[in-house]
Scaffold this motif. Structure first.
Motif, PDB file in Angstrom:
ATOM      1  N   LYS A 236      51.151  50.304  45.643  1.00 40.53           N
ATOM      2  CA  LYS A 236      50.115  49.850  46.868  1.00 40.53           C
ATOM      3  C   LYS A 236      48.747  50.514  46.561  1.00 40.53           C
ATOM      4  O   LYS A 236      48.762  51.657  46.054  1.00 40.53           O
ATOM      5  CB  LYS A 236      50.614  50.205  48.258  1.00 40.53           C
ATOM      6  N   LEU A 237      47.685  49.793  46.441  1.00 39.70           N
ATOM      7  CA  LEU A 237      46.225  50.449  46.192  1.00 39.70           C
ATOM      8  C   LEU A 237      45.471  50.855  47.442  1.00 39.70           C
ATOM      9  O   LEU A 237      45.929  50.450  48.450  1.00 39.70           O
ATOM     10  CB  LEU A 237      45.616  49.352  45.582  1.00 39.70           C
ATOM     11  N   ASP A 238      44.739  51.725  47.101  1.00 43.48           N
ATOM     12  CA  ASP A 238      43.642  52.343  48.027  1.00 43.48           C
ATOM     13  C   ASP A 238      42.192  52.362  47.562  1.00 43.48           C
ATOM     14  O   ASP A 238      41.972  51.371  46.595  1.00 43.48           O
ATOM     15  CB  ASP A 238      44.050  53.941  48.398  1.00 43.48           C
ATOM     16  N   GLU A 239      41.446  52.642  48.136  1.00 47.42           N
ATOM     17  CA  GLU A 239      40.151  52.385  48.150  1.00 47.42           C
ATOM     18  C   GLU A 239      39.437  52.772  46.838  1.00 47.42           C
ATOM     19  O   GLU A 239      38.465  52.415  46.223  1.00 47.42           O
ATOM     20  CB  GLU A 239      39.271  53.178  49.159  1.00 47.42           C
ATOM     21  N   SER A 240      40.351  53.819  46.152  1.00 41.55           N
ATOM     22  CA  SER A 240      39.694  54.487  44.828  1.00 41.55           C
ATOM     23  C   SER A 240      39.864  53.367  43.630  1.00 41.55           C
ATOM     24  O   SER A 240      39.349  53.665  42.627  1.00 41.55           O
ATOM     25  CB  SER A 240      40.611  55.766  44.510  1.00 41.55           C
ATOM     26  N   TYR A 241      40.356  52.407  44.097  1.00 42.11           N
ATOM     27  CA  TYR A 241      40.701  51.196  42.825  1.00 42.11           C
ATOM     28  C   TYR A 241      39.640  50.238  42.961  1.00 42.11           C
ATOM     29  O   TYR A 241      39.930  49.104  42.092  1.00 42.11           O
ATOM     30  CB  TYR A 241      42.041  50.608  43.110  1.00 42.11           C
ATOM     31  N   TYR A 242      38.668  50.155  43.629  1.00 37.45           N
ATOM     32  CA  TYR A 242      37.845  49.309  43.808  1.00 37.45           C
ATOM     33  C   TYR A 242      37.112  48.659  42.740  1.00 37.45           C
ATOM     34  O   TYR A 242      37.079  47.499  42.436  1.00 37.45           O
ATOM     35  CB  TYR A 242      36.621  49.579  45.054  1.00 37.45           C
ATOM     36  N   ASP A 243      36.659  49.639  41.805  1.00 41.04           N
ATOM     37  CA  ASP A 243      35.854  49.272  40.750  1.00 41.04           C
ATOM     38  C   ASP A 243      36.798  48.475  39.504  1.00 41.04           C
ATOM     39  O   ASP A 243      36.265  47.490  39.039  1.00 41.04           O
ATOM     40  CB  ASP A 243      35.192  50.551  40.038  1.00 41.04           C
ATOM     41  N   GLU A 244      37.959  48.857  39.681  1.00 42.22           N
ATOM     42  CA  GLU A 244      38.880  48.390  38.624  1.00 42.22           C
ATOM     43  C   GLU A 244      39.149  46.624  39.131  1.00 42.22           C
ATOM     44  O   GLU A 244      39.267  45.786  38.366  1.00 42.22           O
ATOM     45  CB  GLU A 244      40.301  49.158  38.618  1.00 42.22           C
ATOM     46  N   LEU A 245      39.507  46.803  40.425  1.00 46.87           N
ATOM     47  CA  LEU A 245      39.581  45.391  41.097  1.00 46.87           C
ATOM     48  C   LEU A 245      38.562  44.496  40.876  1.00 46.87           C
ATOM     49  O   LEU A 245      38.682  43.281  40.820  1.00 46.87           O
ATOM     50  CB  LEU A 245      40.047  45.577  42.539  1.00 46.87           C
ATOM     51  N   TYR A 246      37.221  45.111  41.222  1.00 50.99           N
ATOM     52  CA  TYR A 246      36.353  44.072  41.092  1.00 50.99           C
ATOM     53  C   TYR A 246      36.420  43.291  39.863  1.00 50.99           C
ATOM     54  O   TYR A 246      36.031  42.178  39.697  1.00 50.99           O
ATOM     55  CB  TYR A 246      35.013  44.942  41.242  1.00 50.99           C
ATOM     56  N   LEU A 247      36.710  44.015  38.732  1.00 50.38           N
ATOM     57  CA  LEU A 247      36.669  43.487  37.144  1.00 50.38           C
ATOM     58  C   LEU A 247      37.630  42.225  37.505  1.00 50.38           C
ATOM     59  O   LEU A 247      37.432  41.077  36.685  1.00 50.38           O
ATOM     60  CB  LEU A 247      37.059  44.207  36.353  1.00 50.38           C
ATOM     61  N   LEU A 248      38.664  42.524  37.874  1.00 45.34           N
ATOM     62  CA  LEU A 248      39.923  41.490  38.078  1.00 45.34           C
ATOM     63  C   LEU A 248      39.526  40.173  39.095  1.00 45.34           C
ATOM     64  O   LEU A 248      39.363  39.163  38.507  1.00 45.34           O
ATOM     65  CB  LEU A 248      41.079  42.038  38.425  1.00 45.34           C
ATOM     66  N   GLU A 249      38.870  40.480  40.094  1.00 46.02           N
ATOM     67  CA  GLU A 249      38.251  39.443  40.986  1.00 46.02           C
ATOM     68  C   GLU A 249      37.030  38.737  40.377  1.00 46.02           C
ATOM     69  O   GLU A 249      37.042  37.459  40.348  1.00 46.02           O
ATOM     70  CB  GLU A 249      37.680  40.278  42.260  1.00 46.02           C
ATOM     71  N   GLU A 250      36.436  39.468  39.257  1.00 45.18           N
ATOM     72  CA  GLU A 250      35.357  38.552  38.707  1.00 45.18           C
ATOM     73  C   GLU A 250      35.890  37.612  37.773  1.00 45.18           C
ATOM     74  O   GLU A 250      35.353  36.630  37.738  1.00 45.18           O
ATOM     75  CB  GLU A 250      34.288  39.763  37.849  1.00 45.18           C
TER      76      GLU A 250
END
Length: 142
Positions: free
Chosen positions: A4-18
């Motif tokens: 399960k992810l928390d707020e610290s993974y935003y930057d990595e997730l942004y790349l996948l979302e992009e």
């Protein structure tokens, strides 16, 4: 490894979302004008007790993600993505299996999702994982 992810993974997730966004924008530009994934939206999702974001990690890097919204007696998958460099390695199926196990363990009776009709790869993936069509939505662009 899935966790399960928390707020610290935003930057990595942004790349996948992009990655997801650029594909959808190319296929359907009228519906995808800007990436809808701000830090505030991510924060709100993470803080929602009925929302789960699970990441698939290889060597401490997120290579896949699944977003799950608990609605009454069902899980709704908002999104699933595997980085293009890691596709066809069973990662998406493992993410779905993880969510299915969570559903069974918490007495959830069904899982639903939507998929764009142009996304044949995703449609085939869901069918391979034993999802079946429930409804078909049509539109007429004027």
């Amino acid at each position: 490894m899935i966790k399960k992810l928390d707020e610290s993974y935003y930057d990595e997730l942004y790349l996948l979302e992009e990655e997801i966004f650029l594909y959808h924008q190319r296929m359907r530009p009228s519906s995808f004008k800007e990436i809808p994934f701000s830090k505030k939206i991510y924060h709100d999702l993470i803080c929602n007790e009925n929302y789960f974001i699970f990441g698939y990690f290889i060597r401490q890097k997120i290579v896949g993600v699944i977003y799950v919204n608990k609605r009454d007696d069902m899980f709704y998958i908002d999104d699933i993505c595997v980085s293009k460099n890691y596709r066809n390695q069973n990662i998406g199926s493992q993410l779905l299996a993880y969510v299915e196990k969570l559903a069974r363990d918490t007495n959830i009776k069904r899982i639903e999702l939507d998929v764009w009709s142009f996304n044949e790869t995703a449609i085939n993936f869901y069918q391979k994982n034993k999802f079946t069509p429930k409804t078909i939505c049509y539109e007429k662009i004027l």
